[in-house]
Design a protein around this motif. Structure first.
Motif, PDB file in Angstrom:
ATOM      1  N   LYS A  60       0.830  -1.195   0.000  1.00 24.58           N
ATOM      2  CA  LYS A  60       0.000   0.000   0.000  1.00 24.58           C
ATOM      3  C   LYS A  60       0.871   1.255   0.000  1.00 24.58           C
ATOM      4  O   LYS A  60       0.570   2.237  -0.695  1.00 24.58           O
ATOM      5  CB  LYS A  60      -0.923  -0.020   1.217  1.00 24.58           C
ATOM      6  N   THR A  61       1.947   1.235   0.744  1.00 26.69           N
ATOM      7  CA  THR A  61       2.851   2.379   0.797  1.00 26.69           C
ATOM      8  C   THR A  61       3.509   2.619  -0.553  1.00 26.69           C
ATOM      9  O   THR A  61       3.596   3.761  -1.017  1.00 26.69           O
ATOM     10  CB  THR A  61       3.928   2.156   1.876  1.00 26.69           C
ATOM     11  N   LEU A  62       3.968   1.554  -1.201  1.00 24.95           N
ATOM     12  CA  LEU A  62       4.609   1.703  -2.513  1.00 24.95           C
ATOM     13  C   LEU A  62       3.621   2.202  -3.563  1.00 24.95           C
ATOM     14  O   LEU A  62       3.989   2.992  -4.439  1.00 24.95           O
ATOM     15  CB  LEU A  62       5.238   0.379  -2.938  1.00 24.95           C
ATOM     16  N   ILE A  63       2.372   1.769  -3.481  1.00 30.71           N
ATOM     17  CA  ILE A  63       1.361   2.258  -4.418  1.00 30.71           C
ATOM     18  C   ILE A  63       1.133   3.753  -4.209  1.00 30.71           C
ATOM     19  O   ILE A  63       1.071   4.531  -5.171  1.00 30.71           O
ATOM     20  CB  ILE A  63       0.042   1.460  -4.262  1.00 30.71           C
ATOM     21  N   THR A  64       1.046   4.178  -2.958  1.00 29.37           N
ATOM     22  CA  THR A  64       0.838   5.591  -2.649  1.00 29.37           C
ATOM     23  C   THR A  64       2.013   6.440  -3.125  1.00 29.37           C
ATOM     24  O   THR A  64       1.826   7.502  -3.737  1.00 29.37           O
ATOM     25  CB  THR A  64       0.621   5.786  -1.142  1.00 29.37           C
ATOM     26  N   VAL A  65       3.232   5.990  -2.876  1.00 29.86           N
ATOM     27  CA  VAL A  65       4.421   6.726  -3.315  1.00 29.86           C
ATOM     28  C   VAL A  65       4.475   6.767  -4.844  1.00 29.86           C
ATOM     29  O   VAL A  65       4.813   7.798  -5.438  1.00 29.86           O
ATOM     30  CB  VAL A  65       5.701   6.102  -2.716  1.00 29.86           C
ATOM     31  N   SER A  66       4.107   5.673  -5.487  1.00 28.20           N
ATOM     32  CA  SER A  66       4.107   5.639  -6.957  1.00 28.20           C
ATOM     33  C   SER A  66       3.093   6.622  -7.528  1.00 28.20           C
ATOM     34  O   SER A  66       3.395   7.316  -8.509  1.00 28.20           O
ATOM     35  CB  SER A  66       3.781   4.230  -7.453  1.00 28.20           C
ATOM     36  N   ILE A  67       1.912   6.696  -6.935  1.00 26.38           N
ATOM     37  CA  ILE A  67       0.902   7.660  -7.397  1.00 26.38           C
ATOM     38  C   ILE A  67       1.415   9.081  -7.217  1.00 26.38           C
ATOM     39  O   ILE A  67       1.251   9.929  -8.108  1.00 26.38           O
ATOM     40  CB  ILE A  67      -0.435   7.440  -6.660  1.00 26.38           C
ATOM     41  N   PHE A  68       2.064   9.360  -6.096  1.00 25.88           N
ATOM     42  CA  PHE A  68       2.636  10.686  -5.869  1.00 25.88           C
ATOM     43  C   PHE A  68       3.679  11.017  -6.938  1.00 25.88           C
ATOM     44  O   PHE A  68       3.685  12.113  -7.506  1.00 25.88           O
ATOM     45  CB  PHE A  68       3.253  10.766  -4.478  1.00 25.88           C
ATOM     46  N   LEU A  69       4.567  10.075  -7.237  1.00 30.47           N
ATOM     47  CA  LEU A  69       5.603  10.314  -8.244  1.00 30.47           C
ATOM     48  C   LEU A  69       4.999  10.498  -9.638  1.00 30.47           C
ATOM     49  O   LEU A  69       5.496  11.305 -10.435  1.00 30.47           O
ATOM     50  CB  LEU A  69       6.615   9.174  -8.236  1.00 30.47           C
ATOM     51  N   ILE A  70       3.910   9.778  -9.938  1.00 33.87           N
ATOM     52  CA  ILE A  70       3.230   9.952 -11.222  1.00 33.87           C
ATOM     53  C   ILE A  70       2.636  11.355 -11.313  1.00 33.87           C
ATOM     54  O   ILE A  70       2.732  12.013 -12.359  1.00 33.87           O
ATOM     55  CB  ILE A  70       2.155   8.856 -11.408  1.00 33.87           C
ATOM     56  N   ILE A  71       2.035  11.831 -10.218  1.00 38.13           N
ATOM     57  CA  ILE A  71       1.481  13.191 -10.203  1.00 38.13           C
ATOM     58  C   ILE A  71       2.586  14.220 -10.420  1.00 38.13           C
ATOM     59  O   ILE A  71       2.424  15.174 -11.195  1.00 38.13           O
ATOM     60  CB  ILE A  71       0.719  13.457  -8.884  1.00 38.13           C
ATOM     61  N   VAL A  72       3.734  14.030  -9.777  1.00 32.31           N
ATOM     62  CA  VAL A  72       4.858  14.954  -9.952  1.00 32.31           C
ATOM     63  C   VAL A  72       5.359  14.917 -11.399  1.00 32.31           C
ATOM     64  O   VAL A  72       5.612  15.964 -12.008  1.00 32.31           O
ATOM     65  CB  VAL A  72       6.003  14.627  -8.970  1.00 32.31           C
ATOM     66  N   PHE A  73       5.468  13.725 -11.979  1.00 34.34           N
ATOM     67  CA  PHE A  73       5.946  13.591 -13.359  1.00 34.34           C
ATOM     68  C   PHE A  73       4.986  14.263 -14.338  1.00 34.34           C
ATOM     69  O   PHE A  73       5.413  14.992 -15.241  1.00 34.34           O
ATOM     70  CB  PHE A  73       6.130  12.116 -13.717  1.00 34.34           C
ATOM     71  N   ILE A  74       3.678  14.037 -14.176  1.00 35.65           N
ATOM     72  CA  ILE A  74       2.689  14.653 -15.057  1.00 35.65           C
ATOM     73  C   ILE A  74       2.709  16.170 -14.898  1.00 35.65           C
ATOM     74  O   ILE A  74       2.619  16.916 -15.894  1.00 35.65           O
ATOM     75  CB  ILE A  74       1.279  14.071 -14.798  1.00 35.65           C
ATOM     76  N   SER A  75       2.852  16.651 -13.669  1.00 33.36           N
ATOM     77  CA  SER A  75       2.926  18.093 -13.430  1.00 33.36           C
ATOM     78  C   SER A  75       4.148  18.700 -14.097  1.00 33.36           C
ATOM     79  O   SER A  75       4.079  19.789 -14.679  1.00 33.36           O
ATOM     80  CB  SER A  75       2.963  18.381 -11.933  1.00 33.36           C
ATOM     81  N   TYR A  76       5.260  17.992 -14.042  1.00 33.42           N
ATOM     82  CA  TYR A  76       6.484  18.478 -14.683  1.00 33.42           C
ATOM     83  C   TYR A  76       6.309  18.509 -16.200  1.00 33.42           C
ATOM     84  O   TYR A  76       6.761  19.446 -16.864  1.00 33.42           O
ATOM     85  CB  TYR A  76       7.674  17.593 -14.299  1.00 33.42           C
ATOM     86  N   ALA A  77       5.641  17.503 -16.738  1.00 32.54           N
ATOM     87  CA  ALA A  77       5.419  17.460 -18.185  1.00 32.54           C
ATOM     88  C   ALA A  77       4.457  18.567 -18.626  1.00 32.54           C
ATOM     89  O   ALA A  77       4.580  19.088 -19.741  1.00 32.54           O
ATOM     90  CB  ALA A  77       4.876  16.089 -18.584  1.00 32.54           C
ATOM     91  N   MET A  78       3.515  18.927 -17.769  1.00 32.79           N
ATOM     92  CA  MET A  78       2.540  19.967 -18.120  1.00 32.79           C
ATOM     93  C   MET A  78       3.122  21.375 -18.068  1.00 32.79           C
ATOM     94  O   MET A  78       2.685  22.253 -18.812  1.00 32.79           O
ATOM     95  CB  MET A  78       1.327  19.901 -17.176  1.00 32.79           C
ATOM     96  N   SER A  79       4.076  21.613 -17.205  1.00 29.33           N
ATOM     97  CA  SER A  79       4.618  22.969 -17.070  1.00 29.33           C
ATOM     98  C   SER A  79       5.570  23.253 -18.224  1.00 29.33           C
ATOM     99  O   SER A  79       6.361  22.412 -18.625  1.00 29.33           O
ATOM    100  CB  SER A  79       5.327  23.144 -15.730  1.00 29.33           C
ATOM    101  N   SER A  80       5.475  24.481 -18.750  1.00 27.86           N
ATOM    102  CA  SER A  80       6.272  24.795 -19.934  1.00 27.86           C
ATOM    103  C   SER A  80       7.557  25.535 -19.591  1.00 27.86           C
ATOM    104  O   SER A  80       8.580  25.326 -20.226  1.00 27.86           O
ATOM    105  CB  SER A  80       5.440  25.632 -20.903  1.00 27.86           C
ATOM    106  N   GLY A  81       7.505  26.418 -18.631  1.00 23.99           N
ATOM    107  CA  GLY A  81       8.692  27.183 -18.276  1.00 23.99           C
ATOM    108  C   GLY A  81       8.897  28.407 -19.137  1.00 23.99           C
ATOM    109  O   GLY A  81       9.804  29.199 -18.903  1.00 23.99           O
ATOM    110  N   THR A  82       8.069  28.576 -20.176  1.00 24.85           N
ATOM    111  CA  THR A  82       8.224  29.719 -21.071  1.00 24.85           C
ATOM    112  C   THR A  82       7.124  30.750 -20.896  1.00 24.85           C
ATOM    113  O   THR A  82       7.070  31.712 -21.654  1.00 24.85           O
ATOM    114  CB  THR A  82       8.216  29.238 -22.540  1.00 24.85           C
ATOM    115  N   ASP A  83       6.243  30.576 -19.932  1.00 24.28           N
ATOM    116  CA  ASP A  83       5.135  31.495 -19.749  1.00 24.28           C
ATOM    117  C   ASP A  83       5.486  32.670 -18.837  1.00 24.28           C
ATOM    118  O   ASP A  83       4.612  33.362 -18.362  1.00 24.28           O
ATOM    119  CB  ASP A  83       3.901  30.758 -19.225  1.00 24.28           C
ATOM    120  N   LEU A  84       6.754  32.908 -18.621  1.00 26.62           N
ATOM    121  CA  LEU A  84       7.215  33.990 -17.760  1.00 26.62           C
ATOM    122  C   LEU A  84       8.345  34.725 -18.457  1.00 26.62           C
ATOM    123  O   LEU A  84       9.255  34.105 -19.013  1.00 26.62           O
ATOM    124  CB  LEU A  84       7.702  33.416 -16.420  1.00 26.62           C
ATOM    125  N   ASP A  85       8.274  36.060 -18.452  1.00 29.14           N
ATOM    126  CA  ASP A  85       9.350  36.866 -19.027  1.00 29.14           C
ATOM    127  C   ASP A  85      10.512  36.901 -18.039  1.00 29.14           C
ATOM    128  O   ASP A  85      10.392  37.451 -16.941  1.00 29.14           O
ATOM    129  CB  ASP A  85       8.845  38.276 -19.328  1.00 29.14           C
TER     130      ASP A  85
END
Length: 132
Positions: A60-85
């Motif tokens: 259960k702990t590994l599943i929870t940590v894996s879901i957290f890491l997936i959320i972080v990975f998807i968030s990183y993929a969604m952010s562009s970094g170019t929307d700020l001057d």
């Protein structure tokens, strides 16, 4: 263990007071000791977390940590970094790059998703209690 925690709390408070009232030469030495104390506390926390994982439900702990890491990975993929001057920041001598902006964006997206999930779980548990 509680005695050690209280001792670290008292030592930390003493160091904080010494930093606030001491000279600059003393601050460096106290910060060095504070970093050592912080390292010991983090090591003890890590040891007890790993001990708790080994005695608990590791799947259960590994599943929870894996879901957290997936959320972080998807968030990183969604952010562009170019929307700020970045020019105003570099003009002031701050070392902010597109990668820094992308990491900040990923952190914000991660926070938003986790905050939404926390609120949704509280609402779900409240509604579930009402219908029981």
């Amino acid at each position: 263990m509680k005695i050690i925690a209280y001792a670290f709390g008292i030592i930390g408070s003493i160091f904080a007071l010494m930093i606030m009232s001491g000279s600059e030469a003393m601050i460096d030495n106290i910060l060095f000791v504070t970093y050592i104390t912080l390292g010991l506390v983090l090591l003890l926390v890590l040891i007890y977390v790993l001990k708790g994982l080994s005695t608990g439900n590791i799947k259960k702990t590994l599943i929870t940590v894996s879901i957290f890491l997936i959320i972080v990975f998807i968030s990183y993929a969604m952010s562009s970094g170019t929307d700020l001057d970045l020019k105003p920041f570099t003009d002031k001598g701050q070392d902010i790059t597109e990668m820094t902006s992308k990491k900040v964006g990923a952190g914000l997206y991660t926070f938003y998703v986790l905050a939404f999930l926390a609120i949704a779980s509280m609402v779900f548990s409240g509604v579930k209690k009402i219908f029981k």
